[in-house]
Design an enzyme around this catalytic site. Sequence first.
Site, short mmCIF file in Angstrom:
data_model
loop_
_atom_site.label_atom_id
_atom_site.label_comp_id
_atom_site.label_asym_id
_atom_site.label_seq_id
_atom_site.Cartn_x
_atom_site.Cartn_y
_atom_site.Cartn_z
N GLU A 75 3.78 68.10 43.34
CA GLU A 75 3.67 68.57 44.72
C GLU A 75 5.03 69.08 45.21
O GLU A 75 6.02 68.35 45.14
CB GLU A 75 3.19 67.42 45.62
CG GLU A 75 1.77 66.99 45.28
CD GLU A 75 1.45 65.55 45.68
OE1 GLU A 75 2.30 64.89 46.30
OE2 GLU A 75 0.34 65.09 45.36
N LEU B 285 -2.71 68.97 46.12
CA LEU B 285 -2.15 67.68 46.53
C LEU B 285 -3.07 66.54 46.07
O LEU B 285 -3.93 66.08 46.82
CB LEU B 285 -2.04 67.71 48.06
CG LEU B 285 -0.87 66.98 48.69
CD1 LEU B 285 -0.73 67.39 50.13
CD2 LEU B 285 -1.01 65.50 48.55
N ALA B 286 -2.90 66.12 44.83
CA ALA B 286 -3.80 65.11 44.27
C ALA B 286 -3.12 64.47 43.06
O ALA B 286 -3.04 65.07 41.99
CB ALA B 286 -5.12 65.76 43.86
N GLU B 287 -2.65 63.26 43.25
CA GLU B 287 -1.82 62.63 42.22
C GLU B 287 -2.62 62.27 40.98
O GLU B 287 -2.13 62.39 39.86
CB GLU B 287 -1.13 61.40 42.80
CG GLU B 287 -0.14 61.72 43.93
CD GLU B 287 -0.81 62.01 45.27
OE1 GLU B 287 -2.03 61.77 45.40
OE2 GLU B 287 -0.12 62.51 46.18
N GLN C 297 5.58 62.32 44.41
CA GLN C 297 6.57 62.65 45.43
C GLN C 297 7.34 61.43 45.96
O GLN C 297 8.54 61.50 46.18
CB GLN C 297 5.86 63.36 46.57
CG GLN C 297 6.80 64.03 47.52
CD GLN C 297 6.10 65.12 48.28
OE1 GLN C 297 5.35 64.85 49.21
NE2 GLN C 297 6.31 66.35 47.89
N PHE C 298 6.63 60.35 46.18
CA PHE C 298 7.24 59.08 46.58
C PHE C 298 6.50 57.97 45.83
O PHE C 298 5.32 58.12 45.51
CB PHE C 298 7.09 58.83 48.08
CG PHE C 298 8.07 59.57 48.95
CD1 PHE C 298 9.26 58.98 49.35
CD2 PHE C 298 7.80 60.85 49.37
CE1 PHE C 298 10.16 59.66 50.15
CE2 PHE C 298 8.69 61.54 50.18
CZ PHE C 298 9.88 60.94 50.57
N ASP C 299 7.20 56.87 45.61
CA ASP C 299 6.63 55.69 44.97
C ASP C 299 5.19 55.39 45.37
O ASP C 299 4.28 55.39 44.54
CB ASP C 299 7.51 54.47 45.28
CG ASP C 299 8.19 54.59 46.64
OD1 ASP C 299 7.48 54.61 47.65
OD2 ASP C 299 9.44 54.70 46.68
N PHE D 2 3.11 57.13 46.97
CA PHE D 2 2.17 58.24 46.85
C PHE D 2 1.71 58.40 45.40
O PHE D 2 0.86 59.24 45.09
CB PHE D 2 2.77 59.55 47.37
CG PHE D 2 3.07 59.51 48.85
CD1 PHE D 2 2.55 58.50 49.65
CD2 PHE D 2 3.86 60.49 49.45
CE1 PHE D 2 2.82 58.45 51.01
CE2 PHE D 2 4.13 60.44 50.81
CZ PHE D 2 3.61 59.43 51.59
N HIS E 233 7.06 54.89 51.89
CA HIS E 233 8.08 55.77 51.31
C HIS E 233 9.20 54.99 50.62
O HIS E 233 10.22 55.56 50.27
CB HIS E 233 8.69 56.66 52.38
CG HIS E 233 7.81 57.76 52.88
ND1 HIS E 233 6.73 57.52 53.69
CD2 HIS E 233 7.82 59.10 52.67
CE1 HIS E 233 6.14 58.67 53.98
NE2 HIS E 233 6.78 59.64 53.37
#
Lengths: 362, 328
Positions: B31, B60-62, B84-86, B88, B131
């Site tokens: 992302e 946008l889909a981990e 993008q972040f832990d 997420f 975050h």
Amino acid sequence: MTTVEERLLPSAEPVCLIDQYGVPHDNPPYELPARETLLDGYTQLIKGRRFNEQASALVRQGRLAVYPSSFGQEACQIAATMVLREGDWLFPTYRDSVSIMSRGVDPIETLTLLRGDWHSGYDPYEHKVAPQSTPLATQLPHAVGVAHAARLKGEDTVVMALVGDGGTSEGDFHEALNFAAVFQAPVVFFIQNNEYAISVPLAKQSAAPSLAHKGIGYGVPGERADGNDLAGLLAVLGRAVEKARNGEGPQLIEAHTYRVQAHTNADDATRYREDAEVAPWLDRDPIDRLVKYLSENGGLDDAVRQRAEENAVRIAAQLRDGLMPEPEVEPAELFAYLYAEQTQQLREQAAFLRDELSREEA
Amino acid sequence: MAHTKISMAQALNQALRDAMAADESVVMFGEDVGALGGVFRITDGLTAEFGEKRCFDTPLAEAGIVGMAVGMAMNGMRPVVEMQFDAFGYPAFEQIVSHVAKMRNRTRGRVQLPMVIRIPYGGGIGGVEHHSDSSESYFAHTPGLTVVTPATVEDAYGLLRKAIEFPDPVVFMEPKKLYWAKEEVDLGESVPEIGRAVVRREGADATLIAYGPAVPVALEAAQVAAAEGRQLTVVDLRSVVPFDDETVCAAVRRTGRAVVVAEASGFASVSSEIVARVTEKCFHSLAAPVRRVTAFDIPFPPPKLEKYQLPSVDRILDAVDDLQWEDS
């Protein structure tokens, strides 16, 4: 008999009742909201805009950790709550502070998450507003659960579930739509398509004809509206809420709007889009067109303008006064809310911190 | 390569750049990693240099990102993906735990997944909810995953290069709060091996065992302790999995006392595993129970309260003081 397509697919163009020049549609597909409603909407838009401006200013002054602004999207934010009744629920994302405030939540409590003194500042039951969700689309299955429980209890609650264009790519979005449809849960899924998920434009997010088209695969009717036309939004969302309340199951609404500012103050939009792209959207501002329409069609007199301005001044002052002082934080709270009954280990850890802090003071 | 003063973020960027230049099969996606260069700028300029086929934005889909990486790795590529972040990264948890970690084993070694999942993690940056998580213990607990985390600029470069070359999937945990600190380094001069810890500082009295964002705090504590007359060894794990029992136990046996320092919550964590291993393997060398300095067992606090959660020099020194220096 209507076909599946007629029943489930959105209109060919986003519904727009008052265009960007303030001109009303000459053959409106939805009834134009009453003048009093639009005047109320105008007042709230002015207040919402000022909320966005003041919150952004407070970030620059270091009073808020971060602020994802909904500047330019205020019509969506306001309409989402104007169509709700007191017993209905709102499930907001991190960008929906104006919606939350417009629902009646205290503005300082609305901004607690973004100030950084707690994860959510308000009591979700007081105004029936779920905590703001930072992880995308994760709030949507919760919205379905609240709606389904209401039906099981025999209540006529409707749940307004907010999500952005980026969020529609997450698995939770699809699972929520499917569940809502299977259980005929009274949820209005409201996508604020502002064209950007941080830096990623819609064209790279979805290849669907529109995000409202995503409903058909789940048997959920889709509709779309001009996200900067408060009148159209109120009409479309109002009908969706009515249908959901009448037992017609979930509804999917897409508002076409634009994220005028960067993702947050920490983002630099110049890295991924041209100013020339932003400019036309400034001409489609949700406030300007409503002002033009109301000025020419009666109702927007000096008294109304002045009242709206006073409201805006009041909200700005409220944010400044409430957010300027450094918030008082209570370290003991860190351990207070994890379990109904605190564990022995947490009691020990709380005592450790208490001891450490008292030694620091000594 | 000449000595240059760069940040960890720049070192990671350089590692990606060099890996992509060295091997055409390396691709980077996730992302906002394209035009924006990632929210932390770790992928800055890669799309411009290597084109959109080599570094690209995804929807946008981990789960989709990691799942697609599995398929690409199965088909000859070396994908590097960014969560993008832990917190997420959690939507991708099923893909990571059920597929990334198990593919080699379930296929009797026939299918390898040479992929890297980069995860900016940890607190100390004033991030709002979701975050600032330390999620390494979930991954370390999962057999089949290799978990590494750099604590220095030089290691950031070297470990990421090694991770990309590694035959198995690597969860690459990047300590966010160390992204911007600059160090004078010679990238590629000494390249760490995955699975090997390093002694950052020698001292005879006790050993601090740390990894990732806790390492600079441990080093600072050791410096203060030295001024107060106590000499501490500091071990930087570099790799959480595989775990370097040899280096860790050698240090503990030399010093007879140990404190584990970690930013994550302590319960059922990497830090508890370290204490268990050290106790099992070094029991007769220990003069005191192994102590831990970790975060409390609470969700990561909001920005205004995070200072209470993070391991501090004082907490480390208190724990060291508590290592039964005198027989009572």
